[in-house]
Design a protein around this motif. Structure first.
Motif, PDB file in Angstrom:
ATOM      1  N   ARG A  34       0.847  -1.212   0.000  1.00 26.63           N
ATOM      2  CA  ARG A  34       0.000   0.000   0.000  1.00 26.63           C
ATOM      3  C   ARG A  34       0.875   1.252   0.000  1.00 26.63           C
ATOM      4  N   MET A  38       1.124   4.057  -2.970  1.00 22.85           N
ATOM      5  CA  MET A  38       0.834   5.473  -2.722  1.00 22.85           C
ATOM      6  C   MET A  38       2.018   6.361  -3.097  1.00 22.85           C
ATOM      7  N   PRO A 112      -7.550   8.915  -0.729  1.00 25.06           N
ATOM      8  CA  PRO A 112      -8.657   7.956  -0.786  1.00 25.06           C
ATOM      9  C   PRO A 112     -10.024   8.534  -0.420  1.00 25.06           C
ATOM     10  N   ARG A 113     -10.048   9.637   0.284  1.00 27.67           N
ATOM     11  CA  ARG A 113     -11.350  10.243   0.614  1.00 27.67           C
ATOM     12  C   ARG A 113     -12.019  10.875  -0.596  1.00 27.67           C
ATOM     13  N   ARG A 115     -12.534   9.218  -3.292  1.00 28.30           N
ATOM     14  CA  ARG A 115     -13.166   8.151  -4.071  1.00 28.30           C
ATOM     15  C   ARG A 115     -14.625   8.465  -4.279  1.00 28.30           C
ATOM     16  N   SER A 168      -7.834   2.238  -6.726  1.00 28.92           N
ATOM     17  CA  SER A 168      -8.059   2.789  -5.397  1.00 28.92           C
ATOM     18  C   SER A 168      -8.618   1.735  -4.454  1.00 28.92           C
ATOM     19  N   ARG A 169      -9.536   0.932  -4.946  1.00 26.08           N
ATOM     20  CA  ARG A 169     -10.089  -0.141  -4.106  1.00 26.08           C
ATOM     21  C   ARG A 169      -9.026  -1.172  -3.761  1.00 26.08           C
ATOM     22  N   HIS A 172      -6.595   0.750  -1.235  1.00 23.30           N
ATOM     23  CA  HIS A 172      -7.260   1.163   0.003  1.00 23.30           C
ATOM     24  C   HIS A 172      -8.465   0.278   0.278  1.00 23.30           C
ATOM     25  N   ARG A 174     -11.299  -1.453   2.029  1.00 25.33           N
ATOM     26  CA  ARG A 174     -12.048  -1.025   3.222  1.00 25.33           C
ATOM     27  C   ARG A 174     -11.924  -2.086   4.296  1.00 25.33           C
ATOM     28  N   ARG A 175     -11.827  -1.614   5.505  1.00 19.58           N
ATOM     29  CA  ARG A 175     -11.706  -2.545   6.625  1.00 19.58           C
ATOM     30  C   ARG A 175     -13.074  -3.123   6.963  1.00 19.58           C
TER      31      ARG A 175
END
Length: 178
Positions: A34, A38, A112-113, A115, A168-169, A172, A174-175
Motif C-alpha cells: 500500500r 501510494m 482515498p477520501r 473516491r 483505489s479499491r 485502500h 475497506r476494513r
C-alpha cells in the motif's frame, strides 16, 4: 460476531473469527504494498502536475492575437469540429480529454477520501478551473476556456471509471468492521 464477545452454542466455531481479524488488520506485506503504491501514485501525480503546468501555463506570445475567452459551453468544441482538418479537432478535443485521465486515475489513490464519481468530478473541475483562470489572467497568449474544463473533467471521469476506481479499491481496501 463481535470481537471479544463470548462464543455461544449457536455460533459456528469453524474458524471464521481469525479470517475476519486478519482482514481488519492488514499484514506487513499489505502495508508495504500500500505504501509503495501510494508513493508511486504521488510521484506520478507530481510528474503529471509538471506536465500540466508546462502544457497550460507556458506563454505563447505568437498566438496572442488568436486567443479569446470562452464562457459559453460548446462554443470552442463547435469551432474545433468546424476546422477543415479533422486531425486538428482530434488533437484539441483528444488532448484535453487525455489531460484529465491521469487525474481520475491518481487522485483516488493519493487521496482515498476523494473516491467516488462526484468527488472526483468536483475536485477535477475545481483544479481545472484554477488552471484555466491562471491561464486567462497570467499567461500571455492563453485564455480561459470553459470547454477545456469540461473536456479535462470528462477525461478524469473516464480515467476514474476505467482504472482509478479499481486501483483505489485495491490499494485502500475497506476494513471489515467487527
Amino acid at each position: 460476531m463481535r470481537l471479544g464477545a463470548p462464543k455461544t452454542a449457536g455460533t459456528a466455531g469453524s474458524g471464521s473469527e481469525p479470517a475476519e481479524a486478519d482482514r481488519a488488520r492488514p499484514g506487513p506485506l499489505r502495508l508495504l504494498g500500500r505504501f509503495v503504491a501510494m508513493v508511486c501514485a504521488f510521484a506520478f501525480m507530481v510528474a503529471f502536475a509538471v506536465v500540466l503546468a508546462k502544457l497550460t501555463l507556458q506563454p505563447s506570445p505568437a498566438s496572442e492575437s488568436l486567443t479569446h475567452t470562452n464562457l459559453h459551453p460548446g462554443r470552442s468544441l463547435r469551432a474545433y469540429l468546424d476546422q477543415p482538418e479533422l486531425r486538428d479537432a482530434v488533437r484539441q478535443i483528444g488532448g484535453n480529454l487525455l489531460l484529465g485521465v491521469p487525474f481520475g486515475v491518481l487522485v483516488p489513490i493519493v487521496a482515498p477520501r476523494t473516491r467516488g464519481v462526484l468527488r472526483v468530478l468536483l475536485l477535477t473541475a475545481t483544479v481545472m478551473l484554477l488552471v484555466e483562470f491562471a491561464q486567462g489572467a497570467l499567461v500571455t497568449g492563453r485564455a480561459f476556456d470553459v470547454d477545456d474544463v469540461i473536456l479535462n473533467t470528462s477525461g478524469a471521469l473516464i480515467g476514474y471509471l476505467l482504472l482509478g476506481r479499481r486501483l483505489s479499491r485495491a490499494v485502500h481496501a475497506r476494513r471489515v468492521r467487527a
